[in-house]
Motif scaffolding. Structure first.
Motif, PDB file in Angstrom:
ATOM      1  N   ALA A  86      -4.578   4.862  -6.473  1.00 28.46           N
ATOM      2  CA  ALA A  86      -5.507   4.938  -5.730  1.00 28.46           C
ATOM      3  C   ALA A  86      -5.879   4.553  -4.562  1.00 28.46           C
ATOM      4  CB  ALA A  86      -6.891   4.339  -6.703  1.00 28.46           C
ATOM      5  N   MET A  87      -4.988   3.574  -4.172  1.00 29.61           N
ATOM      6  CA  MET A  87      -4.377   3.056  -3.526  1.00 29.61           C
ATOM      7  C   MET A  87      -3.841   3.666  -2.534  1.00 29.61           C
ATOM      8  SD  MET A  87      -4.723  -0.289  -3.891  1.00 29.61           S
ATOM      9  CE  MET A  87      -3.337  -1.128  -2.606  1.00 29.61           C
ATOM     10  N   GLU A  88      -2.948   5.460  -2.936  1.00 29.58           N
ATOM     11  CA  GLU A  88      -2.309   6.575  -2.246  1.00 29.58           C
ATOM     12  C   GLU A  88      -1.163   5.884  -2.040  1.00 29.58           C
ATOM     13  OE1 GLU A  88      -6.052   8.131   0.151  1.00 29.58           O
ATOM     14  OE2 GLU A  88      -6.040   9.194  -1.348  1.00 29.58           O
ATOM     15  N   VAL A 124     -11.261  -0.319   1.799  1.00 26.09           N
ATOM     16  CA  VAL A 124     -11.813   0.970   1.825  1.00 26.09           C
ATOM     17  C   VAL A 124     -13.315   0.285   1.226  1.00 26.09           C
ATOM     18  CG1 VAL A 124     -11.320   2.935  -0.202  1.00 26.09           C
ATOM     19  CG2 VAL A 124      -9.495   2.155   1.340  1.00 26.09           C
ATOM     20  N   PRO A 145      -8.328  -0.192  -3.998  1.00 22.26           N
ATOM     21  CA  PRO A 145      -8.645   0.441  -2.272  1.00 22.26           C
ATOM     22  C   PRO A 145      -9.572  -0.429  -1.348  1.00 22.26           C
ATOM     23  CG  PRO A 145      -8.361   2.304  -4.077  1.00 22.26           C
ATOM     24  CD  PRO A 145      -8.020   1.004  -4.370  1.00 22.26           C
ATOM     25  N   GLN A 146     -10.519  -1.066  -2.493  1.00 21.14           N
ATOM     26  CA  GLN A 146     -11.380  -2.067  -1.886  1.00 21.14           C
ATOM     27  C   GLN A 146     -11.634  -3.333  -1.254  1.00 21.14           C
ATOM     28  OE1 GLN A 146     -15.816  -1.957  -3.631  1.00 21.14           O
ATOM     29  NE2 GLN A 146     -14.903  -1.309  -5.636  1.00 21.14           N
ATOM     30  N   ASP A 152     -16.264   5.046  -1.475  1.00 16.71           N
ATOM     31  CA  ASP A 152     -14.983   6.096  -0.561  1.00 16.71           C
ATOM     32  C   ASP A 152     -13.966   5.569  -2.138  1.00 16.71           C
ATOM     33  OD1 ASP A 152     -15.983   7.112   1.305  1.00 16.71           O
ATOM     34  OD2 ASP A 152     -15.346   6.705   2.672  1.00 16.71           O
ATOM     35  N   ALA A 153     -14.086   4.118  -2.414  1.00 12.59           N
ATOM     36  CA  ALA A 153     -13.163   3.746  -3.856  1.00 12.59           C
ATOM     37  C   ALA A 153     -13.383   4.506  -4.736  1.00 12.59           C
ATOM     38  CB  ALA A 153     -13.414   2.404  -3.214  1.00 12.59           C
ATOM     39  N   LYS A 200       1.079  -0.752  -0.340  1.00 11.97           N
ATOM     40  CA  LYS A 200      -0.336  -0.345  -0.125  1.00 11.97           C
ATOM     41  C   LYS A 200       0.787   1.052  -0.181  1.00 11.97           C
ATOM     42  CE  LYS A 200      -4.194   1.618   1.926  1.00 11.97           C
ATOM     43  NZ  LYS A 200      -3.643   3.662   1.603  1.00 11.97           N
ATOM     44  N   LEU A 242     -12.424   7.934  -4.703  1.00 11.52           N
ATOM     45  CA  LEU A 242     -11.006   8.103  -5.205  1.00 11.52           C
ATOM     46  C   LEU A 242     -10.527   7.680  -6.757  1.00 11.52           C
ATOM     47  CD1 LEU A 242      -8.887   6.001  -1.959  1.00 11.52           C
ATOM     48  CD2 LEU A 242      -8.705   8.597  -2.650  1.00 11.52           C
ATOM     49  N   LYS A 280      -8.195  10.388  -8.831  1.00 10.70           N
ATOM     50  CA  LYS A 280      -7.165  10.234  -9.780  1.00 10.70           C
ATOM     51  C   LYS A 280      -7.312   9.796 -11.068  1.00 10.70           C
ATOM     52  CE  LYS A 280      -5.602   9.346  -5.449  1.00 10.70           C
ATOM     53  NZ  LYS A 280      -4.839  10.904  -5.040  1.00 10.70           N
TER      54      LYS A 280
END
Length: 279
Positions: A161-163, A116, A111-112, A120-121, A85, A124, A128
Motif C-alpha cells: 500500500a506504500m506503493e 495520503v 500511506p496515511q 485514498d489510503a 517509501k 489503496l 492491495k
C-alpha cells in the motif's frame, strides 16, 4: 536507476567492546525490474544488506545508492525517509508487523503516515488486500483473529500500500505449508511481471532457480559469487562447501553425471531437465 552498494562495510556496535563486523567491502548492483536473490548461510550478512537497502541501517564505510539518494555513514534519518517509501521491506514472519484494530486500518496506516488522505489510503488498502488474496469480508475483522498465513498477507499488503518501486523479502515463506508458500511466491512473481523490482533472501535454492534472474552469494560478510542462477549453480561442490547446496534437480543431475550420463550443463529446474531428456 536501481540500487548499488559501493564498497559497503558494516560493523554492529562499532567502537564498543562488543563490536561485530558483518559486511566487508561489498559491491553489488540491483537493476530496475530485476528479480535478485541474496543467499548465504546464517551470519553471512544477508539481513544486514536488507536493512541497508531500506535505510534502517547506514553503512559504516562505503555508500548505498538508491535511485537518486546516496546513503553513507553521515546520512541522517530525514535524508533517508523517502527511501522507506521506495523500498518496501517485508521481514521474516511479517505477521509480527501487524498491529491495528482492523485489517483495513492496519494496511491503510502506512500511506496515511506519508500524507495520503484516509479515503485514498483505504482505497489503496482495499486494492492491495485483494491483490494478496484477502477477501472483503475480512477487512473489518481484527487481524489477530486471522490465521498466521492470512496475517502475513495483511502485513505484505501493508507494505504494498506504500506503493514501493522495490520489494525486499526476507524469507517471506518461512513457516508456511507448501500450498501457502506456492501461493505467496506466485503473488511475488506477478508483482515482478508488473514491473516491480524484487529482492529475495531465501534458503530455498529451488525458489532461486525458479524465480530469480540474478543471484549474489554471501559468505561470512563477503560477496563470494554472483551471476545468473544457471551460472552460480553449476559449481555444485563450492555451493555445498559453503553449506548452501543447489536445487534438487541440479544435485540429481550431478549424481547422474557421476554415473556416466552426459549433460551440456547441469539443469536448475525440472522443466529444463525434461527439455534435456526429451527435447
Amino acid at each position: 536507476m536501481g540500487i548499488a552498494l559501493n564498497q559497503v562495510s558494516y560493523t554492529y556496535q562499532a567502537g564498543t567492546p562488543f563490536e561485530s563486523p558483518a559486511l566487508f567491502e561489498v559491491d553489488l548492483d540491483i537493476k530496475d525490474g530485476s528479480y535478485t536473490a541474496l543467499i548465504g548461510h546464517t551470519g553471512s550478512g544477508k539481513s544486514t544488506i536488507l536493512q541497508l537497502l531500506n535505510g534502517l541501517l547506514v553503512p559504516s564505510q562505503g555508500s548505498v545508492q538508491i535511485d537518486d539518494v546516496t546513503i553513507t555513514a553521515k546520512s541522517v534519518n530525514k535524508d533517508i525517509k523517502q527511501v522507506r517509501k521506495k523500498v518496501g521491506l517485508v521481514f521474516q514472519f511479517a505477521e509480527s508487523q501487524v498491529f491495528d484494530e482492523t485489517v483495513l486500518k492496519d494496511v491503510a496506516f502506512g500511506p496515511q503516515n506519508f500524507g495520503v488522505s484516509r479515503e485514498d489510503a483505504e482505497a489503496l488498502a482495499r486494492e492491495k488486500l485483494k491483490l494478496v488474496g484477502i477477501s472483503e469480508d475480512l477487512f473489518e475483522r481484527s487481524p489477530f483473529e486471522l490465521s498466521g498465513g492470512q496475517m502475513r498477507r495483511v502485513a505484505i499488503a501493508g507494505i504494498l500500500a506504500m506503493e514501493p518501486n522495490i520489494l525486499v523479502l526476507d524469507e517471506p515463506t518461512a513457516g508456511l505449508d507448501p500450498a501457502g508458500r506456492k501461493e505467496l511466491m506466485a503473488i511475488f512473481r506477478e508483482l515482478h511481471r508488473s514491473g516491480m523490482t524484487i529482492v529475495l533472501v531465501t534458503h530455498l535454492m529451488d525458489d532461486v532457480a525458479n524465480f530469480a534472474d540474478t543471484v549474489y552469494v554471501l559468505d561470512k560478510g563477503r560477496l563470494v559469487k554472483s551471476g545468473s542462477p544457471a551460472q552460480v549453480f553449476q559449481d555444485v561442490d563450492f555451493m555445498e562447501e559453503i553449506q548452501l547446496g543447489v536445487p534438487k534437480i541440479t544435485k540429481f543431475a550431478q549424481e547422474l553425471a557421476n554415473k556416466g550420463m552426459s549433460f551440456p550443463h547441469y539443469p536448475i529446474t525440472i522443466e529444463e531437465f525434461k527439455e534435456m531428456l526429451y527435447g
